[in-house]
Design a protein around this motif. Structure first.
Motif, PDB file in Angstrom:
ATOM      1  N   TRP A  28     -45.510  81.437  23.941  1.00 22.47           N
ATOM      2  CA  TRP A  28     -44.563  80.382  24.303  1.00 22.47           C
ATOM      3  C   TRP A  28     -43.439  80.379  23.264  1.00 22.47           C
ATOM      4  O   TRP A  28     -43.571  79.823  22.194  1.00 22.47           O
ATOM      5  N   GLY A  29     -42.341  81.034  23.622  1.00 14.96           N
ATOM      6  CA  GLY A  29     -41.192  81.078  22.723  1.00 14.96           C
ATOM      7  C   GLY A  29     -40.409  79.779  22.766  1.00 14.96           C
ATOM      8  O   GLY A  29     -40.089  79.279  23.851  1.00 14.96           O
ATOM      9  N   GLY A  30     -40.094  79.226  21.598  1.00  9.73           N
ATOM     10  CA  GLY A  30     -39.316  77.990  21.542  1.00  9.73           C
ATOM     11  C   GLY A  30     -39.965  76.858  22.301  1.00  9.73           C
ATOM     12  O   GLY A  30     -39.303  76.150  23.061  1.00  9.73           O
ATOM     13  N   ALA A  31     -41.270  76.676  22.099  1.00  8.75           N
ATOM     14  CA  ALA A  31     -42.014  75.744  22.930  1.00  8.75           C
ATOM     15  C   ALA A  31     -42.033  74.314  22.409  1.00  8.75           C
ATOM     16  O   ALA A  31     -42.047  73.371  23.199  1.00  8.75           O
ATOM     17  N   LEU A  32     -42.058  74.141  21.092  1.00  3.22           N
ATOM     18  CA  LEU A  32     -42.338  72.823  20.535  1.00  3.22           C
ATOM     19  C   LEU A  32     -41.173  72.321  19.690  1.00  3.22           C
ATOM     20  O   LEU A  32     -40.832  72.908  18.659  1.00  3.22           O
ATOM     21  N   PRO A  33     -40.552  71.202  20.090  1.00  2.00           N
ATOM     22  CA  PRO A  33     -39.412  70.656  19.337  1.00  2.00           C
ATOM     23  C   PRO A  33     -39.822  70.214  17.938  1.00  2.00           C
ATOM     24  O   PRO A  33     -40.939  69.733  17.721  1.00  2.00           O
ATOM     25  N   GLN A  34     -38.903  70.362  17.006  1.00  5.11           N
ATOM     26  CA  GLN A  34     -39.123  69.954  15.614  1.00  5.11           C
ATOM     27  C   GLN A  34     -38.205  68.767  15.308  1.00  5.11           C
ATOM     28  O   GLN A  34     -37.004  68.933  15.166  1.00  5.11           O
ATOM     29  N   TYR A  35     -38.804  67.599  15.219  1.00  9.36           N
ATOM     30  CA  TYR A  35     -38.026  66.366  15.070  1.00  9.36           C
ATOM     31  C   TYR A  35     -37.845  66.023  13.594  1.00  9.36           C
ATOM     32  O   TYR A  35     -38.780  65.561  12.940  1.00  9.36           O
ATOM     33  N   THR A  36     -36.666  66.227  13.081  1.00 14.89           N
ATOM     34  CA  THR A  36     -36.389  65.865  11.697  1.00 14.89           C
ATOM     35  C   THR A  36     -36.056  64.371  11.609  1.00 14.89           C
ATOM     36  O   THR A  36     -35.742  63.729  12.618  1.00 14.89           O
ATOM     37  N   PRO A  37     -36.145  63.778  10.395  1.00 17.39           N
ATOM     38  CA  PRO A  37     -35.854  62.347  10.261  1.00 17.39           C
ATOM     39  C   PRO A  37     -34.503  61.968  10.856  1.00 17.39           C
ATOM     40  O   PRO A  37     -33.517  62.696  10.715  1.00 17.39           O
ATOM     41  N   GLY A  38     -34.480  60.840  11.536  1.00 21.56           N
ATOM     42  CA  GLY A  38     -33.266  60.368  12.205  1.00 21.56           C
ATOM     43  C   GLY A  38     -33.142  60.848  13.633  1.00 21.56           C
ATOM     44  O   GLY A  38     -32.159  60.525  14.314  1.00 21.56           O
ATOM     45  N   HIS A  39     -34.136  61.585  14.131  1.00 27.26           N
ATOM     46  CA  HIS A  39     -34.057  62.164  15.481  1.00 27.26           C
ATOM     47  C   HIS A  39     -33.817  61.096  16.540  1.00 27.26           C
ATOM     48  O   HIS A  39     -32.939  61.257  17.404  1.00 27.26           O
ATOM     49  N   LEU A  40     -34.595  60.036  16.529  1.00 26.50           N
ATOM     50  CA  LEU A  40     -34.473  59.029  17.580  1.00 26.50           C
ATOM     51  C   LEU A  40     -33.093  58.386  17.602  1.00 26.50           C
ATOM     52  O   LEU A  40     -32.529  58.130  18.674  1.00 26.50           O
ATOM     53  N   ASP A  41     -32.541  58.135  16.436  1.00 24.70           N
ATOM     54  CA  ASP A  41     -31.195  57.556  16.373  1.00 24.70           C
ATOM     55  C   ASP A  41     -30.152  58.530  16.912  1.00 24.70           C
ATOM     56  O   ASP A  41     -29.210  58.124  17.612  1.00 24.70           O
ATOM     57  N   ARG A  42     -30.304  59.807  16.584  1.00 20.35           N
ATOM     58  CA  ARG A  42     -29.348  60.800  17.083  1.00 20.35           C
ATOM     59  C   ARG A  42     -29.403  60.897  18.603  1.00 20.35           C
ATOM     60  O   ARG A  42     -28.367  60.986  19.280  1.00 20.35           O
TER      61      ARG A  42
END
Length: 470
Positions: A406-420
């Motif tokens: 599964w290439g590029g399967a799982l998002p990486q949420y860095t701090p501030g993701h929800l606000d962005r």
């Protein structure tokens, strides 16, 4: 606005299919829904296959039964009921998992929240907190709108070993990411809320756990006895959409009455006019489509990174397996395998009278995907060797195997993701109310989250079109 409505859903994963079902249920009769899927099959990361004559998941394995905020049925359970598949729900028969530490397996301690302990004494079997762990500083751990990396907060309060041996493998099993990179507010929203009130991390964990709706004895996870592809097929039928597979949407342009999609190969494009578009593809392909009509939004969502993984499933004749659902592996153990599931132990409905066991291992961590460059044969050999090492006994040679990449399967949420994401959606809604974003790249991983994301976006489209006087 001409009638009937014409809505395009770009992306045929469970998010897009759930959106189609919601549109069919709630939009005016006669609404034309078309799902465009670039690949040759629907379902995204939901894929049921077969190995050694047994159906088995080559992607997502299960779903949460309850909504963590309300305690009601999760969005996917509600969808399963809507599709008439409730009788097919099954639950794990073995729930205890382990951690592979110091060359052996140790049960994952109870009382944690995604590995973050609410009782430091209970994690002593796998990790030793710092001597001066978690002092009360007289103020909340986080500010009112603050978001931090999970690893930063836990290292500061409990020390490195709790992160490396407990929190990191737990998050790695879900996100294939690192605790030091992942947003607390996105991956553990209940803990983030509690940390904005509580003065200690132990107190925040306990507060988050106390606030969670409880149903004693109720199963936490479920799957479908016929495989999760049955959910995909049922949703595709119920959505009543025209499904276009092998149909890449390459461009998206606003028109006076809605949107024009450019579909198919460059040499022979098809132009399709619709009233509304719902993008359920990963963030980067969505950003490419948004670059023209909404460049600010494209820049915001296009920066989201993804991890790639490989799932190696082995059919083993009568292996010696512990009575565990599986195990997680901290990165500090130096193994390629980051997690393993004993399918035929965990799921009673998969047990076989011939003694063949299905064991799946997950390979690939964010920022360290070189292991995925191995050939299938080398991956299988390495997984087999490492599983034998962790279990302390040579495993028999597999009678069948399968490697799913599964290439590029799982998002990486860095701090501030929800606000962005919230800011991007606000900007998009103001400029183009008939264009919506949904999926794991924005709202989080897991089948229930994706289903809810698709349904919410569908409601936004219905509101936008209805408000236009259709």
């Amino acid at each position: 606005m001409r009638a009937p409505w014409r809505v395009a859903i770009v992306g045929g994963g469970i998010t897009g299919l759930a959106a189609a079902v919601r549109l069919r249920d709630r939009a005016p009769a006669g609404t034309e829904i078309t799902v465009y899927e670039q690949s040759g099959r629907l379902g995204g990361k939901l894929r049921t296959g077969e190995i050694a004559g047994q159906s088995v998941e080559f992607g997502a394995e299960s779903f949460l039964m309850r909504d963590s905020a309300t305690g009601a049925d999760s969005a996917v359970v509600a969808l399963v009921r809507r599709l008439g598949l409730a009788d097919a729900i099954v639950h794990p028969t073995v729930g205890q998992a382990a951690l592979a530490v110091d060359g052996g397996l140790r049960p994952i301690p109870g009382g944690t929240l995604v590995g973050v302990p609410g009782d430091l004494d209970r994690v002593a079997t796998v990790a030793t907190p710092t001597a001066d762990a978690d002092p009360d500083g007289g103020r909340p751990l986080l500010g009112a709108d603050e978001d931090v990396a999970v690893g930063a907060l836990v290292r500061d309060r409990f020390g490195d070993q709790v992160v490396d041996r407990l929190v990191d493998p737990m998050l790695g099993g879900v996100y294939a990411g690192r605790a030091d990179d992942l947003s607390l507010a996105t991956t553990m929203p209940a803990l983030a809320r509690a940390a904005r009130v509580e003065h200690t991390l132990v107190g925040a964990v306990r507060a988050a756990q106390a606030a969670a709706p409880r149903r004693p004895g109720a199963p936490v996870f479920g799957t479908l006895a016929g495989g999760l592809s049955a959910l995909v097929e049922a949703a595709a039928r119920a959505g009543g959409a025209t499904v276009r597979t092998d149909a890449a949407v390459r461009e998206l342009h606003p028109t006076a009455t809605g949107w024009r999609l450019t579909v198919g190969p460059t040499r022979d494009p098809e132009l399709v006019d619709v009233d509304a578009v719902l993008l359920t593809v990963p963030a980067r392909p969505a950003a490419r489509l948004l670059a023209g009509p909404a460049p600010e939004v494209a820049a915001a969502v296009g920066g989201l990174d993804y991890a790639s993984v490989a799932l190696v499933t082995l059919a083993l004749p009568e292996p010696e397996l512990p009575e565990l659902s599986g195990f997680l592996v901290p990165a500090t153990e130096g193994l390629l395998v980051k997690a393993s599931t004993f399918f035929t132990t965990k799921w009673g409905h998969l047990r076989r009278p011939d003694g063949i066991a299905l064991v799946r291992a997950s390979v690939g961590r964010y920022g360290d995907e070189t292991s995925l460059q191995l050939t299938d044969d080398d991956l299988v050999a390495t997984v087999h060797r490492e599983l034998s090492k962790v279990l302390g006994t040579p495993l028999p040679a597999p009678v069948a195997r399968h490697v799913q990449r599964w290439g590029g399967a799982l998002p990486q949420y860095t701090p501030g993701h929800l606000d962005r994401v919230a800011a991007a959606r606000t900007t998009l809604r103001a400029a183009h109310p008939t264009l919506a974003l949904a999926g794991a790249g924005y709202d989080g991983v897991g089948i229930p989250v994706c289903v809810r994301s698709g349904e919410t976006a569908a409601e936004e489209i219905i509101t936008a079109l209805g408000g236009s006087g259709s």
